[in-house]
Design a protein around this motif. Structure first.
Motif, PDB file in Angstrom:
ATOM      1  N   PHE A  53       0.852  -1.182   0.000  1.00  0.00           N
ATOM      2  CA  PHE A  53       0.000   0.000   0.000  1.00  0.00           C
ATOM      3  C   PHE A  53       0.889   1.235   0.000  1.00  0.00           C
ATOM      4  O   PHE A  53       1.827   1.336   0.791  1.00  0.00           O
ATOM      5  CB  PHE A  53      -0.883   0.047   1.251  1.00  0.00           C
ATOM      6  CG  PHE A  53      -1.961  -0.995   1.316  1.00  0.00           C
ATOM      7  CD1 PHE A  53      -2.145  -1.934   0.306  1.00  0.00           C
ATOM      8  CD2 PHE A  53      -2.810  -1.042   2.416  1.00  0.00           C
ATOM      9  CE1 PHE A  53      -3.137  -2.888   0.378  1.00  0.00           C
ATOM     10  CE2 PHE A  53      -3.811  -1.992   2.495  1.00  0.00           C
ATOM     11  CZ  PHE A  53      -3.985  -2.918   1.483  1.00  0.00           C
ATOM     12  N   ARG A  54       0.588   2.162  -0.894  1.00  0.00           N
ATOM     13  CA  ARG A  54       1.234   3.471  -0.911  1.00  0.00           C
ATOM     14  C   ARG A  54       0.261   4.538  -0.444  1.00  0.00           C
ATOM     15  O   ARG A  54      -0.928   4.490  -0.764  1.00  0.00           O
ATOM     16  CB  ARG A  54       1.722   3.819  -2.315  1.00  0.00           C
ATOM     17  CG  ARG A  54       2.978   3.087  -2.775  1.00  0.00           C
ATOM     18  CD  ARG A  54       3.365   3.552  -4.179  1.00  0.00           C
ATOM     19  NE  ARG A  54       3.565   5.011  -4.231  1.00  0.00           N
ATOM     20  CZ  ARG A  54       3.459   5.736  -5.348  1.00  0.00           C
ATOM     21  NH1 ARG A  54       3.146   5.162  -6.502  1.00  0.00           N
ATOM     22  NH2 ARG A  54       3.659   7.045  -5.304  1.00  0.00           N
ATOM     23  N   LEU A  55       0.774   5.518   0.308  1.00  0.00           N
ATOM     24  CA  LEU A  55      -0.006   6.663   0.732  1.00  0.00           C
ATOM     25  C   LEU A  55       0.596   7.971   0.225  1.00  0.00           C
ATOM     26  O   LEU A  55      -0.046   9.015   0.245  1.00  0.00           O
ATOM     27  CB  LEU A  55      -0.109   6.734   2.261  1.00  0.00           C
ATOM     28  CG  LEU A  55      -1.137   5.843   2.956  1.00  0.00           C
ATOM     29  CD1 LEU A  55      -0.773   4.366   2.864  1.00  0.00           C
ATOM     30  CD2 LEU A  55      -1.277   6.242   4.419  1.00  0.00           C
ATOM     31  N   THR A  59       7.515   3.958  -1.817  1.00  0.00           N
ATOM     32  CA  THR A  59       7.026   2.784  -2.534  1.00  0.00           C
ATOM     33  C   THR A  59       6.268   1.820  -1.632  1.00  0.00           C
ATOM     34  O   THR A  59       5.528   0.971  -2.135  1.00  0.00           O
ATOM     35  CB  THR A  59       8.184   2.029  -3.201  1.00  0.00           C
ATOM     36  OG1 THR A  59       9.135   1.640  -2.209  1.00  0.00           O
ATOM     37  CG2 THR A  59       8.858   2.890  -4.251  1.00  0.00           C
ATOM     38  N   CYS A  60       6.416   1.946  -0.303  1.00  0.00           N
ATOM     39  CA  CYS A  60       5.711   1.022   0.592  1.00  0.00           C
ATOM     40  C   CYS A  60       5.433   1.675   1.933  1.00  0.00           C
ATOM     41  O   CYS A  60       6.353   2.158   2.598  1.00  0.00           O
ATOM     42  CB  CYS A  60       6.541  -0.250   0.793  1.00  0.00           C
ATOM     43  SG  CYS A  60       5.752  -1.481   1.848  1.00  0.00           S
ATOM     44  N   ARG A  61       4.175   1.668   2.325  1.00  0.00           N
ATOM     45  CA  ARG A  61       3.782   2.064   3.677  1.00  0.00           C
ATOM     46  C   ARG A  61       3.170   0.879   4.446  1.00  0.00           C
ATOM     47  O   ARG A  61       3.299   0.800   5.653  1.00  0.00           O
ATOM     48  CB  ARG A  61       2.791   3.227   3.628  1.00  0.00           C
ATOM     49  CG  ARG A  61       3.411   4.572   3.272  1.00  0.00           C
ATOM     50  CD  ARG A  61       4.385   5.054   4.320  1.00  0.00           C
ATOM     51  NE  ARG A  61       4.759   6.459   4.125  1.00  0.00           N
ATOM     52  CZ  ARG A  61       5.513   7.151   4.972  1.00  0.00           C
ATOM     53  NH1 ARG A  61       5.993   6.566   6.065  1.00  0.00           N
ATOM     54  NH2 ARG A  61       5.821   8.410   4.734  1.00  0.00           N
ATOM     55  N   PHE A  62       2.492  -0.015   3.726  1.00  0.00           N
ATOM     56  CA  PHE A  62       2.009  -1.276   4.288  1.00  0.00           C
ATOM     57  C   PHE A  62       2.509  -2.392   3.381  1.00  0.00           C
ATOM     58  O   PHE A  62       2.309  -2.338   2.165  1.00  0.00           O
ATOM     59  CB  PHE A  62       0.481  -1.346   4.325  1.00  0.00           C
ATOM     60  CG  PHE A  62      -0.173  -0.556   5.423  1.00  0.00           C
ATOM     61  CD1 PHE A  62      -0.759  -1.200   6.514  1.00  0.00           C
ATOM     62  CD2 PHE A  62      -0.227   0.829   5.367  1.00  0.00           C
ATOM     63  CE1 PHE A  62      -1.370  -0.465   7.519  1.00  0.00           C
ATOM     64  CE2 PHE A  62      -0.838   1.567   6.360  1.00  0.00           C
ATOM     65  CZ  PHE A  62      -1.407   0.920   7.442  1.00  0.00           C
ATOM     66  N   GLY A 111      10.535  -1.280   0.643  1.00  0.00           N
ATOM     67  CA  GLY A 111      10.775   0.026   0.061  1.00  0.00           C
ATOM     68  C   GLY A 111      11.824   0.830   0.803  1.00  0.00           C
ATOM     69  O   GLY A 111      11.693   2.048   0.965  1.00  0.00           O
ATOM     70  N   VAL A 112      12.891   0.156   1.252  1.00  0.00           N
ATOM     71  CA  VAL A 112      14.000   0.848   1.908  1.00  0.00           C
ATOM     72  C   VAL A 112      15.305   0.319   1.317  1.00  0.00           C
ATOM     73  O   VAL A 112      15.351  -0.772   0.750  1.00  0.00           O
ATOM     74  CB  VAL A 112      13.983   0.654   3.441  1.00  0.00           C
ATOM     75  CG1 VAL A 112      12.707   1.226   4.032  1.00  0.00           C
ATOM     76  CG2 VAL A 112      14.116  -0.822   3.829  1.00  0.00           C
ATOM     77  N   THR A 134      11.736   6.106  -2.826  1.00  0.00           N
ATOM     78  CA  THR A 134      10.587   6.864  -3.319  1.00  0.00           C
ATOM     79  C   THR A 134      10.425   6.628  -4.815  1.00  0.00           C
ATOM     80  O   THR A 134      11.301   6.088  -5.485  1.00  0.00           O
ATOM     81  CB  THR A 134      10.763   8.365  -3.046  1.00  0.00           C
ATOM     82  OG1 THR A 134      11.944   8.823  -3.710  1.00  0.00           O
ATOM     83  CG2 THR A 134      10.883   8.628  -1.547  1.00  0.00           C
ATOM     84  N   THR A 135       9.267   7.022  -5.323  1.00  0.00           N
ATOM     85  CA  THR A 135       8.982   6.838  -6.741  1.00  0.00           C
ATOM     86  C   THR A 135       8.218   8.041  -7.280  1.00  0.00           C
ATOM     87  O   THR A 135       7.368   8.605  -6.579  1.00  0.00           O
ATOM     88  CB  THR A 135       8.143   5.559  -6.969  1.00  0.00           C
ATOM     89  OG1 THR A 135       7.775   5.466  -8.358  1.00  0.00           O
ATOM     90  CG2 THR A 135       6.870   5.557  -6.133  1.00  0.00           C
TER      91      THR A 135
END
Length: 341
Positions: A53-55, A59-62, A111-112, A134-135
């Motif tokens: 999930f992206r917010l 690239t990744c928050r969940f 995403g790190v 980031t993207t």
């Protein structure tokens, strides 16, 4: 990062932000629909065993990855700089707690660039990193936006039978500060919640316990995860979508006493709750310099009424509470700062 957050060179307060949440679930189809169609976040599917999930531009928050736990398994904390990162690592390793280097595949999934992990209370692994990926790819989502930035992703709320030990853990590792307390009666039981901040967000960690008796009425390691809508319209629209799509609502829209956030709580496909909120207090420079913790009576000023509560649900909570008394809660005493279990 503002200098007011770092009253001395040893403190890491203000340089720590909740970066991502890792969930293990076999219900990826439900999670995809829940995230994209109900809550309104951007959902990517890198492979058949993972969702992200992206917010925002990260690239990744969940990270939802296939597995049987149906629970949050790790929290990822973004550390601002290498000096602060080294200080946190030293705090952990100097107390005899091992830190493991994550694999390149694990880092990419989250995403790190790189990550390191160490044990956390209730078996929730704590992961730390300094550089998120980031993207420029535009967000494809129903919501118009989410509030992250210096405040981090949101917050995590945990019910604990060892609340002082858990509070000591986050004080030792992240120099968290106490924002306030809430006392509440729930179904005849007295609950105390303490709210801890690691940056300008009113709280990144909430720890609640049932007073006078060591029970935990929920199956999952966390009670809820919070994310913050950019607009009130977004929050209310997602509330309606959750109901219309048949996902279970836990608590109706209401406003909290302490951080004044307007929010609702729904049940994720894995069983823990997601709080979608709007406009909580931020403890910026002016408030930080004079902030004094307060004890509030009751969780909400208005609203937050239970939705769809059933006798069977209450019975399941009772069985879980009884079951919880037979096994000790996982703690990390080396990092509890000498506070009691």
């Amino acid at each position: 990062m503002s200098e007011y957050l770092r009253p001395n060179t040893d403190s890491v307060f203000g340089a720590v932000h909740l970066g991502y949440v890792v969930v293990q679930s076999n219900r990826l189809t439900d999670w995809r629909r829940f995230g994209a169609e109900a809550i309104g976040v951007h959902v990517d599917e890198p492979d058949r065993d993972r969702l992200r999930f992206r917010l925002d531009d990260r690239t990744c928050r969940f990270l939802i990855q296939r597995g049987p736990a149906e629970d949050v398994t790790a929290l990822g904390w973004h550390i601002d700089d290498h000096e602060t990162f080294d200080r946190i690592v030293a705090r952990v390793t100097d107390r005899g707690v091992p830190i493991a280097d994550g694999t390149a595949e694990e880092a990419a999934a989250r995403g790190v660039q790189r990550l390191w992990r160490f044990p956390g209370p209730k078996g929730i692994v704590q992961e730390i990193f300094t550089v998120p990926v980031t993207t420029p790819e535009p967000l494809r989502m129903i919501s118009s936006g989410w509030v992250t930035g210096e405040a981090g992703l949101g917050h995590v709320a945990i019910i604990s039978r060892e609340p002082e030990s858990m509070r000591g853990y986050y004080q030792t590792v992240f120099d968290c500060r106490l924002s306030d307390y809430i006392d509440e009666n729930i179904s005849g039981l007295k609950m105390k919640a303490r709210f801890l901040r690691v940056n300008e967000r009113h709280h990144s960690i909430a720890i609640a316990n049932i007073r006078g008796i060591k029970i935990d009425p929920i199956r999952t390691s966390v009670q809820h995860i919070n994310i913050q809508s950019e607009t009130l319209d977004d929050m209310l629209a997602s509330f309606e979508r959750v109901r219309e799509l048949g996902f279970r609502m836990a608590w109706s829209v209401g406003q909290h006493t302490n951080d004044r956030e307007l929010s609702y709580y729904c049940v994720t496909p894995s069983g823990f709750e997601l709080e979608v909120g709007w406009n909580p207090i931020a403890i910026g420079p002016e408030l930080e310099s004079t902030w004094e913790p307060t004890t509030y009576q009751g969780i909400s000023i208005w609203g937050h009424k239970p939705v769809g509560e059933t006798v069977l649900g209450k019975f399941a909570q009772f069985r879980q509470a009884v079951r919880s008394t037979t096994t000790p809660e996982i703690t990390v005493p080396e990092l509890a700062g000498g506070l009691s279990r």
